[in-house]
Scaffold this motif. Structure first.
Motif, short mmCIF file in Angstrom:
data_model
loop_
_atom_site.label_atom_id
_atom_site.label_comp_id
_atom_site.label_asym_id
_atom_site.label_seq_id
_atom_site.Cartn_x
_atom_site.Cartn_y
_atom_site.Cartn_z
N VAL A 111 -80.94 -108.19 35.61
CA VAL A 111 -81.01 -108.37 37.06
C VAL A 111 -82.38 -107.99 37.61
O VAL A 111 -83.08 -107.17 37.02
CB VAL A 111 -79.91 -107.56 37.80
CG1 VAL A 111 -78.55 -108.16 37.58
CG2 VAL A 111 -79.94 -106.09 37.40
N THR B 50 -78.68 -98.18 28.96
CA THR B 50 -78.22 -97.37 27.82
C THR B 50 -77.98 -95.92 28.24
O THR B 50 -77.24 -95.19 27.59
CB THR B 50 -79.26 -97.38 26.69
OG1 THR B 50 -80.47 -96.78 27.17
CG2 THR B 50 -79.53 -98.78 26.19
N THR C 107 -82.86 -93.03 29.24
CA THR C 107 -83.89 -92.51 30.15
C THR C 107 -83.32 -91.37 30.98
O THR C 107 -83.94 -90.31 31.13
CB THR C 107 -84.39 -93.64 31.08
OG1 THR C 107 -84.79 -94.75 30.29
CG2 THR C 107 -85.53 -93.17 31.96
N ASP D 78 -82.78 -96.79 39.70
CA ASP D 78 -82.38 -98.15 40.06
C ASP D 78 -81.14 -98.60 39.29
O ASP D 78 -80.19 -99.10 39.86
CB ASP D 78 -83.54 -99.14 39.84
CG ASP D 78 -84.16 -99.06 38.43
OD1 ASP D 78 -83.74 -98.20 37.62
OD2 ASP D 78 -85.07 -99.85 38.14
P1 IMP Z 1 -81.88 -97.04 30.08
O1 IMP Z 1 -82.70 -95.91 29.53
O2 IMP Z 1 -81.52 -98.02 28.99
O3 IMP Z 1 -80.68 -96.62 30.88
O4 IMP Z 1 -82.87 -97.86 30.97
C1 IMP Z 1 -82.97 -97.77 32.30
C2 IMP Z 1 -84.18 -98.58 32.75
O5 IMP Z 1 -84.26 -99.85 32.09
C3 IMP Z 1 -84.08 -98.88 34.20
O6 IMP Z 1 -84.60 -97.84 34.99
C4 IMP Z 1 -84.86 -100.19 34.32
O7 IMP Z 1 -86.22 -99.94 34.50
C5 IMP Z 1 -84.67 -100.87 32.99
N1 IMP Z 1 -83.62 -101.90 33.06
C6 IMP Z 1 -82.42 -101.89 32.45
N2 IMP Z 1 -81.71 -102.99 32.74
C7 IMP Z 1 -82.48 -103.72 33.58
C8 IMP Z 1 -82.27 -104.97 34.27
O8 IMP Z 1 -81.24 -105.65 34.19
N3 IMP Z 1 -83.31 -105.39 35.06
C9 IMP Z 1 -84.46 -104.69 35.20
N4 IMP Z 1 -84.68 -103.52 34.59
C10 IMP Z 1 -83.70 -103.03 33.78
#
Ligand code: IMP
Length: 200
Positions: free
Chosen positions: A168, A119, A122, A115
């Motif tokens: 968002v 960062t 994940t 989605d």
């Molecule tokens: P990352 O590991 O920090 O890239 O996190 C990715 C995950 O964080 C996404 O798959 C979302 O589930 C969650 N996430 C990050 N930003 C948002 C946001 O603005 N709204 C909702 N979920 C978010």
């Protein structure tokens, strides 16, 4: 147990819901047009190939459903669920798997469907995991990319929209498990207590 969905949500005590103002950032129509173009790009790169979509639960579900229908040709899908740990909106970078894939990806043309890239921690975890399983191709499609927030050195092969550093919701994305069903992607902001306001 912390979940990926709640970890990044601004915290509100149960029974003390603050006023939430939603502002449309990307309309459903723009999303559908962009998803159609992304599907064309992907099919151009893999014209006659079965494509195995791997959706990251739960936020990617609506995006994956629309992308799969636009792709045409032979498409299969599977899902994985992971949690990342951290406090509030910060992540420690520690990622844990809740549900693995049902079928092998060895020898397949795999498209990871996410989605939002925040960062990138994940996605970094998932790419390392999947690369070990020897897919024929491993590509990434993300609907939204908060480029400014990137920590991990990862990028998507197909990106829907680059967005500012705002929280968002909608089109699969949640705030404490709510708003996933909104057709548009909206910026959510918290204010004094009250009802949810939706601004065009
Ligand atoms: P990352 O590991 O920090 O890239 O996190 C990715 C995950 O964080 C996404 O798959 C979302 O589930 C969650 N996430 C990050 N930003 C948002 C946001 O603005 N709204 C909702 N979920 C978010």
């Amino acid at each position: 147990m912390p979940t990926k969905a709640t970890k990044r949500s601004p915290r509100v005590k149960p029974g003390h819901r603050e006023e939430e103002t939603l502002r449309v950032l990307i309309s459903h129509q723009r999303i559908r047009e962009r998803v159609r173009h992304m599907a064309q790009e992907i099919r151009r790169d893999f014209p006659n190939e079965p494509i195995h979509l791997v959706g990251v639960l739960k936020g990617s579900v609506l995006f994956l459903a629309d992308l799969a229908r636009e792709l045409g040709g032979e498409v299969s899908f599977d899902f994985i669920s992971v949690s990342s740990y951290g406090k509030g909106m910060d992540s420690t970078g520690e990622v844990k798997m809740n549900k693995d894939l049902d079928v092998t990806i060895e020898g397949r043309s795999v498209l990871v469907v996410e989605d939002i890239l925040d960062t990138g921690l994940t996605l970094k975890y998932l790419l390392l995991l999947f690369e070990e399983r020897k897919p024929k191709h491993l590509r990434v499609a993300v609907l939204l990319d908060k480029v400014e927030r990137r920590i991990a050195d990862v990028k998507a092969d197909y990106t829907g929209f680059v967005i500012p550093n705002e929280f968002v919701v909608g089109y699969g994305l949640d705030y404490d498990e709510r708003y996933r069903n909104l057709p548009d992607v909206c910026i959510v902001r918290l204010g004094p207590r009250g009802k949810t306001k939706i601004e065009a």
